[in-house]
Design an enzyme around this catalytic site. Structure first.
Site, mmCIF file in Angstrom:
data_model
loop_
_atom_site.group_PDB
_atom_site.id
_atom_site.type_symbol
_atom_site.label_atom_id
_atom_site.label_comp_id
_atom_site.label_asym_id
_atom_site.label_seq_id
_atom_site.Cartn_x
_atom_site.Cartn_y
_atom_site.Cartn_z
ATOM 1 N N GLU A 142 0.820 -1.214 0.000
ATOM 2 C CA GLU A 142 0.000 0.000 0.000
ATOM 3 C C GLU A 142 0.850 1.258 0.000
ATOM 4 O O GLU A 142 0.403 2.315 -0.475
ATOM 5 C CB GLU A 142 -0.965 0.007 1.189
ATOM 6 C CG GLU A 142 -0.339 0.198 2.556
ATOM 7 C CD GLU A 142 0.158 -1.076 3.183
ATOM 8 O OE1 GLU A 142 0.620 -1.023 4.335
ATOM 9 O OE2 GLU A 142 0.091 -2.146 2.535
ATOM 10 N N HIS A 163 1.657 -12.225 5.311
ATOM 11 C CA HIS A 163 0.378 -12.646 5.875
ATOM 12 C C HIS A 163 0.036 -14.102 5.590
ATOM 13 O O HIS A 163 0.714 -14.999 6.060
ATOM 14 C CB HIS A 163 -0.726 -11.697 5.398
ATOM 15 C CG HIS A 163 -0.617 -10.332 5.967
ATOM 16 N ND1 HIS A 163 -0.192 -9.246 5.226
ATOM 17 C CD2 HIS A 163 -0.827 -9.872 7.222
ATOM 18 C CE1 HIS A 163 -0.158 -8.172 6.002
ATOM 19 N NE2 HIS A 163 -0.537 -8.525 7.208
ATOM 20 N N ASP A 173 -4.097 -5.848 7.528
ATOM 21 C CA ASP A 173 -3.545 -4.540 7.898
ATOM 22 C C ASP A 173 -3.491 -3.560 6.747
ATOM 23 O O ASP A 173 -2.823 -2.532 6.823
ATOM 24 C CB ASP A 173 -2.163 -4.704 8.548
ATOM 25 C CG ASP A 173 -1.110 -5.222 7.584
ATOM 26 O OD1 ASP A 173 -1.435 -5.440 6.402
ATOM 27 O OD2 ASP A 173 0.047 -5.403 8.014
ATOM 28 N N GLU A 263 -7.400 -9.932 12.026
ATOM 29 C CA GLU A 263 -6.022 -10.418 12.010
ATOM 30 C C GLU A 263 -5.557 -10.773 13.434
ATOM 31 O O GLU A 263 -4.956 -11.822 13.673
ATOM 32 C CB GLU A 263 -5.098 -9.363 11.396
ATOM 33 C CG GLU A 263 -3.665 -9.808 11.217
ATOM 34 C CD GLU A 263 -2.822 -8.794 10.464
ATOM 35 O OE1 GLU A 263 -1.588 -8.993 10.394
ATOM 36 O OE2 GLU A 263 -3.386 -7.795 9.940
#
Length: 272
Positions: A142, A163, A173, A263
């Site tokens: 991101e 992840h 996240d 998460e």
């Protein structure tokens, strides 16, 4: 006497106040107001961790408050943009804590506070942002992909190694936001579950990046574009950025908290 707002009065912070404040970020700015943000760890590619999250959040906040910044270029150092992969030495950033209270404290600090604030701080930069992606983005895609313009090296790639596939973690996240927004829902779900790598050419074909160039040309091209953009007025720069980034802010506001909560909850569940 009536108050008159000036550019100087609207400046909350100045470049000299924060230029040398960050361990993992080198900041340089010319008279044209173009700010170069160079990410690094010990003058090599940035290795994400607790201190890097804090550095990035604080730096993005300071950049946003400095009215003299007119265009921002974000780039990496060395061969990679951000790393390491979760299966590389030092790549596993989260370790199991001995008790539930310590485990909660880790997630509350690293995930809920640091990650959420880092993404918000990046999106709050009020002027156009250009990413010069000099190499692979092993995690936190991101950061470059939330930029308004992304120029990628032929050696660049994009992946979510931190992840689901390599660390048995929910990609909550931020990955679930940028992937579904930029890749489309079906392609995004496949990539989140398989951990596959998006090559530079795929990123160009799918619209994640504007251009793919030889590595030595990437930063030069970012500067060329930044100089053209910096010719516009302050108000045009700021209102255009605000308009363009609003859809990403909306998605982040709606989905980031839920992603981080899932998460953390799944991570707690693994220890039961």
């Amino acid at each position: 006497m009536p108050y008159t707002a000036t550019k100087e009065s609207l400046t909350v912070t100045e470049f000299v106040d924060y230029q040398h404040s960050y361990q993992h970020i080198k900041l340089t700015r010319g008279e044209d107001g173009i700010l170069l943000v160079q990410l690094h760890s010990d003058n090599d590619f940035l290795r994400m961790g607790e201190t890097t999250h804090r550095d990035l959040t604080a730096a993005f906040r300071q950049i946003a408050l400095d009215r003299a910044n007119r265009v921002v270029i974000i780039t990496g150092t060395g061969t990679d943009f951000i790393g390491p992969r979760a299966d590389a030495p030092g790549g596993r950033t989260l370790t199991r804590q001995s008790n539930l209270a310590d485990e909660y404290a880790v997630w509350e600090e690293l995930a809920w506070t640091n990650q959420r604030e880092m993404n918000n701080a990046l999106l709050d930069i009020p002027v156009p942002v250009i990413a010069a992606v000099n190499g692979p983005v092993r995690r936190h895609c991101e950061m470059p992909l939330y930029s308004d313009i992304v120029i990628a090296s032929e050696t660049a790639s994009f992946e979510d190694s931190a992840h689901f596939d390599l660390q048995d973690l929910v990609p909550g996240d931020g990955s679930h936001i940028w992937m579904t927004m930029l890749l489309g829902i079906n392609r995004a779900r496949a990539y989140m579950l398989t951990g596959e790598v998006i090559t530079a050419e795929e990123a160009l074909r799918w619209g994640l990046v504007k251009e793919v160039l030889p590595q030595q040309r990437v930063l030069e091209r970012a500067w060329e574009i930044a100089r053209r953009i910096a010719e516009k007025s302050d108000s045009t720069l700021r209102f255009t950025r605000s308009l363009m980034v609003q859809p990403i802010k909306k998605q982040t506001l709606e989905l980031q908290g839920m992603g981080l909560a899932y998460e953390a909850l799944a991570a707690f569940g693994r220890g039961l």
